[in-house]
Design an enzyme around this catalytic site. Structure first.
Site, PDB file in Angstrom:
ATOM      1  N   CYS A  19     119.042   4.100  33.695  1.00  0.00           N
ATOM      2  CA  CYS A  19     119.668   4.949  33.636  1.00  0.00           C
ATOM      3  C   CYS A  19     120.010   5.438  32.096  1.00  0.00           C
ATOM      4  CB  CYS A  19     120.486   3.995  34.641  1.00  0.00           C
ATOM      5  SG  CYS A  19     119.978   3.370  36.714  1.00  0.00           S
ATOM      6  N   HIS A  26     127.088   7.920  32.625  1.00  0.00           N
ATOM      7  CA  HIS A  26     125.835   7.621  33.961  1.00  0.00           C
ATOM      8  C   HIS A  26     126.728   7.403  35.335  1.00  0.00           C
ATOM      9  CE1 HIS A  26     122.975   6.270  36.259  1.00  0.00           C
ATOM     10  NE2 HIS A  26     123.413   4.776  35.875  1.00  0.00           N
ATOM     11  N   ASN A  48     124.024   7.674  42.515  1.00  0.00           N
ATOM     12  CA  ASN A  48     123.782   6.983  41.641  1.00  0.00           C
ATOM     13  C   ASN A  48     121.733   7.502  41.223  1.00  0.00           C
ATOM     14  OD1 ASN A  48     122.108   5.811  39.412  1.00  0.00           O
ATOM     15  ND2 ASN A  48     122.862   3.843  39.867  1.00  0.00           N
TER      16      ASN A  48
END
Ligand code: UT7
Length: 319
Positions: A111, A246, A276
């Site tokens: 990520c 993020h 996500n």
């Protein structure tokens, strides 16, 4: 002068899965997912692949930048979920978009991938080796989700985001303030294996995550690295217009905002709609903000990512 975000693009696969659908697969509820994560819906790839989504987002970013494919010197795709190891996704994008003068490679720092990619692009630009790069985060996390594991399947989604990065000054005048960190000793908190290799014991093809540990790590380390970036740049936290983070979990972002003592308006989010999407989150959010006219020229941004590895990092830029 900072690296110019000359164009942005994103792509979401059409199929939308809401929390009610997830709650028919595992013991959970819309209320629990929304309260604990902020996620309401996520997109799931059916026909699309990591490469096809990367190419679609990349094409839009190129168009937005008004650049020709042959002007791109390098294409980097950040991904942890590609359907294939070889050829790399970036080469598939290079072929699809006709980036005839570009080198191509994939990176995996999960990520944090968009920040790592920016750092690599910036280094190449500073060394005078490239002028224009296409940086893409593309993920089909649904490939590796265990749909019977309620601690992970609620969180993740699929999609791609891209940015055309352009150096508009001599390399020595380029300002780069980007800091990356890693702590491999905590790598076991978020894992996934691939199906080959002699030493893959124990083998598990699904994403396995110690959510609580990742949560604590993110809320502590992201404000720290943002502080390092700001100190290096000589800018105060109050001067920052937006923190583009993020999109792992709404509560993580709120926790980071609290630690930095900043209002939540400075922390745009799309985790509610998209879930996500690992390294695609940051460029997708940037694209959204840019298209909505939310970011104005010369506004000050800090972008920061965190995730498996463990890895985390951030950079400062002016739009
Ligand atoms: O992209 C970077 C990598 N990933 C992340 O950043 C994710 C970071 N972590 C998180 O977002 C959160 O830790 C989660 C959303 C994964 C979990 O939320 P949490 O508030 O940390 O929950 P928890 O793991 O502490 O679990 C609390 C309770 C547990 O029950 P008990 O032991 O208290 O009875 C879990 O079994 O919630 C239970 N639980 C659920 N209940 C309903 C866990 N998942 C679910 C679920 N639905 N989906």
């Amino acid at each position: 002068m900072f690296i110019k975000f000359a164009g942005t693009g994103s792509y979401l696969p059409p199929k939308v899965v809401d929390n009610f659908e997830i709650s028919r697969m595992v013991d959970t509820s819309d209320e629990w997912i929304q309260t604990r994560t902020g996620v309401v819906t996520r997109h799931i790839a059916e026909k699309d692949t990591v490469a096809s989504m990367a190419a679609k987002a990349g094409r839009i970013a190129l168009e937005d930048a008004g650049m020709r494919p042959e002007e791109i010197d390098m294409v980097i795709v950040s991904t942890v979920s590609a359907e294939q190891v070889l050829p790399c996704v970036a080469c598939e994008v290079q072929k699809e978009l006709g980036l005839v003068n570009a080198s191509a490679l994939d990176i995996n720092s999960a990520c944090s991938g968009f920040i790592t990619g920016y750092q690599m692009v910036a280094g190449q630009m500073k060394a005078g080796m490239i002028k224009n790069a296409l940086l893409i985060g593309s993920e089909s996390l649904s490939n590796g989700v265990d749909w019977s594991d309620r601690s992970t399947c609620i969180l993740f989604g699929d999609g791609a985001g891209a940015a055309v990065l352009r150096m508009e000054c001599p390399p020595e005048e380029l300002e780069v303030t980007c800091i990356m960190h890693a702590d491999g000793s905590k790598g076991h908190h978020l894992t996934c294996s691939v199906g080959h290799g002699k030493h893959k014991v124990p083998f598990d093809e699904y994403y396995r995550m110690n959510g609580r540990e990742i949560f604590k790590f993110a809320v502590k380390k992201v404000p720290e690295v943002i502080g390092e970036v700001l100190e290096k740049q000589g800018v105060s936290v109050e001067e920052i217009d937006y923190f583009v983070l993020h999109q792992a979990n709404k509560r993580i972002i709120e926790g980071i905002a609290r630690r930095l003592g900043q209002t939540e308006e400075k922390f745009p989010m799309n985790v509610m709609r998209n879930g996500n999407i690992s390294s695609a989150c940051i460029p997708m959010l940037l694209d959204e903000m840019s298209r909505e006219g939310k970011i104005k020229p010369r506004e000050k941004l800090v972008l920061a990512g965190f995730g498996a590895g463990l890895t985390w990092g951030g950079f400062y830029t002016e739009w």
